[in-house]
Scaffold this motif. Structure first.
Motif, PDB file in Angstrom:
ATOM      1  N   MET A 258     -40.268  16.724  11.489  1.00 46.67           N
ATOM      2  CA  MET A 258     -39.036  16.117  11.989  1.00 46.67           C
ATOM      3  C   MET A 258     -37.850  16.580  11.145  1.00 46.67           C
ATOM      4  SD  MET A 258     -38.430  12.076  12.620  1.00 46.67           S
ATOM      5  CE  MET A 258     -36.804  11.452  12.842  1.00 46.67           C
ATOM      6  N   LEU A 259     -36.701  16.863  11.798  1.00 46.03           N
ATOM      7  CA  LEU A 259     -35.526  17.341  11.079  1.00 46.03           C
ATOM      8  C   LEU A 259     -34.912  16.235  10.230  1.00 46.03           C
ATOM      9  CD1 LEU A 259     -33.689  19.397  13.832  1.00 46.03           C
ATOM     10  CD2 LEU A 259     -34.783  20.284  11.781  1.00 46.03           C
ATOM     11  N   LYS A 260     -34.440  16.582   9.052  1.00 43.59           N
ATOM     12  CA  LYS A 260     -33.691  15.614   8.245  1.00 43.59           C
ATOM     13  C   LYS A 260     -32.362  15.326   8.948  1.00 43.59           C
ATOM     14  CE  LYS A 260     -35.588  17.395   3.945  1.00 43.59           C
ATOM     15  NZ  LYS A 260     -35.313  18.206   2.776  1.00 43.59           N
ATOM     16  N   PRO A 261     -31.780  14.156   8.739  1.00 44.23           N
ATOM     17  CA  PRO A 261     -30.523  13.806   9.424  1.00 44.23           C
ATOM     18  C   PRO A 261     -29.402  14.810   9.157  1.00 44.23           C
ATOM     19  CG  PRO A 261     -31.462  11.890   8.336  1.00 44.23           C
ATOM     20  CD  PRO A 261     -32.313  13.059   7.940  1.00 44.23           C
ATOM     21  N   ASN A 262     -29.375  15.382   7.959  1.00 48.29           N
ATOM     22  CA  ASN A 262     -28.292  16.311   7.632  1.00 48.29           C
ATOM     23  C   ASN A 262     -28.695  17.776   7.809  1.00 48.29           C
ATOM     24  OD1 ASN A 262     -30.056  16.449   5.538  1.00 48.29           O
ATOM     25  ND2 ASN A 262     -28.519  16.392   3.909  1.00 48.29           N
ATOM     26  N   ALA A 263     -29.799  18.023   8.513  1.00 45.51           N
ATOM     27  CA  ALA A 263     -30.247  19.401   8.703  1.00 45.51           C
ATOM     28  C   ALA A 263     -29.214  20.189   9.502  1.00 45.51           C
ATOM     29  CB  ALA A 263     -31.583  19.406   9.442  1.00 45.51           C
ATOM     30  N   ILE A 264     -29.003  21.421   9.139  1.00 41.72           N
ATOM     31  CA  ILE A 264     -28.076  22.287   9.869  1.00 41.72           C
ATOM     32  C   ILE A 264     -28.858  23.024  10.940  1.00 41.72           C
ATOM     33  CG2 ILE A 264     -26.520  24.254   9.689  1.00 41.72           C
ATOM     34  CD1 ILE A 264     -26.070  23.412   6.759  1.00 41.72           C
ATOM     35  N   ILE A 265     -28.467  22.849  12.185  1.00 44.01           N
ATOM     36  CA  ILE A 265     -29.155  23.541  13.278  1.00 44.01           C
ATOM     37  C   ILE A 265     -28.355  24.787  13.614  1.00 44.01           C
ATOM     38  CG2 ILE A 265     -29.945  23.356  15.654  1.00 44.01           C
ATOM     39  CD1 ILE A 265     -30.175  20.308  15.141  1.00 44.01           C
ATOM     40  N   LEU A 266     -28.937  25.924  13.361  1.00 48.92           N
ATOM     41  CA  LEU A 266     -28.223  27.187  13.540  1.00 48.92           C
ATOM     42  C   LEU A 266     -28.328  27.699  14.963  1.00 48.92           C
ATOM     43  CD1 LEU A 266     -29.309  29.083  10.325  1.00 48.92           C
ATOM     44  CD2 LEU A 266     -27.078  28.097  10.798  1.00 48.92           C
ATOM     45  N   HIS A 267     -29.349  27.309  15.671  1.00 53.42           N
ATOM     46  CA  HIS A 267     -29.625  27.945  16.947  1.00 53.42           C
ATOM     47  C   HIS A 267     -28.534  27.676  17.975  1.00 53.42           C
ATOM     48  CE1 HIS A 267     -32.150  29.729  19.983  1.00 53.42           C
ATOM     49  NE2 HIS A 267     -31.779  28.764  20.777  1.00 53.42           N
ATOM     50  N   LYS A 268     -28.101  28.721  18.609  1.00 53.78           N
ATOM     51  CA  LYS A 268     -27.148  28.601  19.716  1.00 53.78           C
ATOM     52  C   LYS A 268     -27.761  29.276  20.928  1.00 53.78           C
ATOM     53  CE  LYS A 268     -22.797  28.436  17.171  1.00 53.78           C
ATOM     54  NZ  LYS A 268     -22.187  27.254  17.784  1.00 53.78           N
ATOM     55  N   THR A 269     -27.345  28.845  22.106  1.00 55.31           N
ATOM     56  CA  THR A 269     -27.867  29.448  23.322  1.00 55.31           C
ATOM     57  C   THR A 269     -27.261  30.842  23.498  1.00 55.31           C
ATOM     58  OG1 THR A 269     -26.092  28.597  24.685  1.00 55.31           O
ATOM     59  CG2 THR A 269     -28.029  27.184  24.414  1.00 55.31           C
ATOM     60  N   ARG A 270     -27.888  31.628  24.363  1.00 58.17           N
ATOM     61  CA  ARG A 270     -27.368  32.972  24.622  1.00 58.17           C
ATOM     62  C   ARG A 270     -25.911  32.923  25.129  1.00 58.17           C
ATOM     63  NH1 ARG A 270     -29.902  37.946  25.692  1.00 58.17           N
ATOM     64  NH2 ARG A 270     -31.920  36.956  25.815  1.00 58.17           N
ATOM     65  N   PRO A 271     -25.580  32.035  26.118  1.00 55.59           N
ATOM     66  CA  PRO A 271     -24.175  31.973  26.548  1.00 55.59           C
ATOM     67  C   PRO A 271     -23.212  31.606  25.421  1.00 55.59           C
ATOM     68  CG  PRO A 271     -25.572  30.865  28.149  1.00 55.59           C
ATOM     69  CD  PRO A 271     -26.434  31.187  26.970  1.00 55.59           C
ATOM     70  N   GLN A 272     -23.641  30.728  24.515  1.00 50.58           N
ATOM     71  CA  GLN A 272     -22.769  30.369  23.391  1.00 50.58           C
ATOM     72  C   GLN A 272     -22.539  31.562  22.476  1.00 50.58           C
ATOM     73  OE1 GLN A 272     -25.147  27.048  21.968  1.00 50.58           O
ATOM     74  NE2 GLN A 272     -23.562  25.568  22.556  1.00 50.58           N
ATOM     75  N   VAL A 273     -23.605  32.310  22.219  1.00 50.81           N
ATOM     76  CA  VAL A 273     -23.469  33.492  21.369  1.00 50.81           C
ATOM     77  C   VAL A 273     -22.571  34.527  22.053  1.00 50.81           C
ATOM     78  CG1 VAL A 273     -24.742  35.469  20.412  1.00 50.81           C
ATOM     79  CG2 VAL A 273     -25.578  33.151  20.058  1.00 50.81           C
ATOM     80  N   GLN A 274     -22.738  34.698  23.355  1.00 46.55           N
ATOM     81  CA  GLN A 274     -21.897  35.660  24.073  1.00 46.55           C
ATOM     82  C   GLN A 274     -20.433  35.234  24.035  1.00 46.55           C
ATOM     83  OE1 GLN A 274     -24.092  35.877  27.752  1.00 46.55           O
ATOM     84  NE2 GLN A 274     -25.025  37.821  27.169  1.00 46.55           N
ATOM     85  N   GLN A 275     -20.186  33.934  24.162  1.00 47.53           N
ATOM     86  CA  GLN A 275     -18.805  33.428  24.064  1.00 47.53           C
ATOM     87  C   GLN A 275     -18.227  33.734  22.691  1.00 47.53           C
ATOM     88  OE1 GLN A 275     -18.750  29.220  24.884  1.00 47.53           O
ATOM     89  NE2 GLN A 275     -18.081  29.511  26.990  1.00 47.53           N
ATOM     90  N   GLU A 276     -19.024  33.533  21.654  1.00 49.55           N
ATOM     91  CA  GLU A 276     -18.539  33.786  20.298  1.00 49.55           C
ATOM     92  C   GLU A 276     -18.238  35.272  20.115  1.00 49.55           C
ATOM     93  OE1 GLU A 276     -19.979  31.978  16.887  1.00 49.55           O
ATOM     94  OE2 GLU A 276     -19.778  29.967  17.707  1.00 49.55           O
TER      95      GLU A 276
END
Ligand code: SF4
Ligand code: SF4
Length: 99
Positions: free
Chosen positions: A1-19
């Motif tokens: 289980m993720l810690k409450p302050n865990a940083i989630i790096l994953h972005k969807t393909r459309p989000q990455v393309q937007q960036e």
């Protein structure tokens, strides 16, 4: 289980393309990156992160990226090169499986 302050790096393909489309090509992320070992231009990196063949320098950089996040804070427009590099790593794995 993720810690409450865990940083989630994953972005969807459309989000990455937007960036990638929002990238102004200033190069600050690569200047800050400790894993860059040979010349790479942002336009080639951005293009190869999205589609087409992956060149030797870009594939070596993708393998060398260890998701340290040092590229994020220097970006003047708030983009996440680390997330883009994760997608590039996935593209690289996909292309190797196809060989
Ligand atoms: S996350 Fe990857 S691309 Fe970003 S600074 Fe770290 S090694 Fe470089
Ligand atoms: S620092 Fe940001 S805007 Fe500049 S090249 Fe990197 S991702 Fe693009």
């Amino acid at each position: 289980m993720l810690k409450p302050n865990a940083i989630i790096l994953h972005k969807t393909r459309p989000q990455v393309q937007q960036e990638i489309q929002a990238c102004i090509g200033c190069n600050e992320c690569l200047i800050a990156c400790p894993a860059v070992a040979e010349p790479i231009t942002i336009d080639v990196l951005n293009r190869e992160t999205q589609n087409g063949p992956i060149s030797g320098p870009v594939s070596r950089f993708a393998r060398a990226c260890y998701q340290c996040g040092a590229c994020v804070a220097p970006c003047p427009v708030g983009l996440h090169r680390d997330a883009m590099m994760l997608w590039l790593k996935i593209r690289l794995l996909d292309s190797q499986e196809e060989e």
